[in-house]
Design a protein around this motif. Sequence first.
Motif, short mmCIF file in Angstrom:
data_model
loop_
_atom_site.label_atom_id
_atom_site.label_comp_id
_atom_site.label_asym_id
_atom_site.label_seq_id
_atom_site.Cartn_x
_atom_site.Cartn_y
_atom_site.Cartn_z
N ASN A 14 0.97 -1.39 0.08
CA ASN A 14 -0.15 0.22 -0.02
C ASN A 14 0.75 1.23 0.00
OD1 ASN A 14 -2.21 -1.40 -0.12
ND2 ASN A 14 -2.70 -1.22 2.32
N ALA B 196 0.97 4.11 -2.62
CA ALA B 196 0.79 5.58 -2.45
C ALA B 196 1.98 6.44 -3.08
CB ALA B 196 0.63 5.80 -1.15
N VAL C 214 -7.96 -7.88 0.50
CA VAL C 214 -8.53 -7.49 1.62
C VAL C 214 -7.23 -6.65 2.47
CG1 VAL C 214 -10.01 -9.11 1.93
CG2 VAL C 214 -7.95 -9.29 2.83
#
Length: 629
Positions: free
Chosen positions: A42, A46, A129
Amino acid sequence: MAKKKTKSETKEFQAEVKKLLDIVIHSLYTERDIFVRELISNAADALEKFRHQSLSEEEVFDSHVPLEITIDVDDTNHTLTITDTGIGMTREELEANLGTIAHSGSNTFLSELAEAAKKDVSLIGQFGVGFYSAFMAAQKVRVLSRSYGPDAEGYEWSSDGSGSYTLTPENGLRRGTKVIIELKDDSHEFANEEKIRGIIKQYSNFVPFPIKVKGETVNTVQAIWARNKNEIKEEEYSEFYKFIGNAFDDPLLRLHFVADAPLAINALLFVPKENIERLGFGRMTSGVNLYCQKVLIEQHSENIMPEWLRFLKGVVDSEDLPLNISRQALQDSALVAKLKQVLTKRFLKFLGEQAKEDPEKYNGFFADFGIYLKEGATSDYAYRDEIAKLLRFESSKSEAGKIISLAEYVERMAEGQEEIYYINGPSRTAAESGPYVEAFRKREIEIIYTLEPIDDFVMNHLGEFDGKKLVSADRGDLDLSAIKSSEKPEEEKADSSMEPEVAESLVGWIKETLGDRLKEVIVSKRLVGSPAIVVSPDGYMTSTMERVMQAARLEKGEQFQEVGTKNLEINTDHPLIRQLSLLRGTDEDFAKNVIEQIFDNALIQAGLMVDPRKMVERSYQILERATKG
Ligand code: ADP
Ligand code: MG
């Protein structure tokens, strides 16, 4: 200036998130390491988004801050902190991204996830998830984030994963996101520096931004695909595959393709061991990332490979691409289309080479992934011929469970045989015992068994192979008489054959009786043991294709519909048909019942549906009469 009031607000998670957290917290206790990978990935996403955004943005906050990921461990307070200088999140984004799941059909998704989690927790990454997996190890997660916009405000998101989260304004944050994991008692190992270094090496080695622990970059940060093939070790490939494919095992196949002309291409493509669509994970999306000179242009690119090759993982790097190409431009670019074509051809050629080198392995690949090639054959006209060579089927001359290529079939075609024959059935046994195969067996002509519904569409789309027409054995005008077979067919007609005029009159009567439920009634030249079969006239869909359409109509809730486009072939040597011819004169009503039943039976043997109520009622009438004695 007065200090801003920090006002907290607590919100409930979306119901689906609650369920998801429940699964994450309670059923996933093995392989916890992956949550670190998820958070790092993640952070990398980003950073990538920020890099991309800053190309077009005039002013960004903290523009001087280097793009990197920092990991801190605190073994005394048992925390793990992952910080990135990426795009950050606004308050709204925190709520949307970390409070809901943006999945259509979340409920099926969740039940599938629960199933998969029981089987193999490593699949969790495939489900996306990601962030919530932190709760495998966390008693509390705090996310401090400030978006890249010059006027954005910072916020803290925090939760113990039990149903709600709290948002609090937070001053003085740098651009990006800091995720602080307060570790559960049984997870203190994640505050151990060596443990974390190990996980980074194992799962995040190829993240394209530096990952720093105690000021030192731990990951490799290099483009393996751009290196000289001879210098890359097997383990390095495998490690890279695991990174890019979110995988835990080695790939099944690998193609490292380097070309200078007509386009500069550096591609590294992998076929995974498992076809996860088959495992019930829903439709895959592309797993190939597009680069230009080692700079990511588009992750999971939908443009660089055809959709039917969506099971591939890997990277494509071409320095011919303009660096700042937009999404839209990618879609419309003739250059990208050309790249796609070159790569697709090369990959199909590679599969052909694999099939030659190691047929057994290739057949294993085909068993799992052949369905995608078939999808390609029906949807992508341009690669028809290449794909046809890669297809494999069972046939009457292959052992059960063994598959052959169309080329093998052609090689052993009988003298005088000009066409390639196939017949569809739900199983090999069903295809073999059906009435269509009779004539082939009798003449020892090889026939291909197409055991999947899509196969007939594939054959239909291909039309021919190696100049030989592909012909379904349920075709009406099938003529096998020119083929020299080793076993001579028995004498065509017995002496006691039906007189031509009698047959003609019977045919007329049947046509009249069945009316527009069928197209034509024909005296068969091929049937041996069966009284009748249903066949498809030239230019009409095969029964299998018809069956698929029928099923689709019924699924949509549409009325049951008689087909009406089939021919009925009758075997005038068969006792039942001969008796029927006599019965017409003595008891026509009953004879009508019999021919309708024969027709329904033939439809059923062709795999087509009949109106069950009418058919059962009629069969009782017939049985009643038969048992009268
Ligand atoms: P995915 O990464 O598959 O989208 P995740 O659950 O891992 O799913 O993350 C959900 C979303 O939260 C991401 O799509 C992203 O928008 C946001 N997000 C998560 N971590 C960060 C981060 N470090 N910086 C910015 N946004 C993030
Ligand atoms: Mg993620």
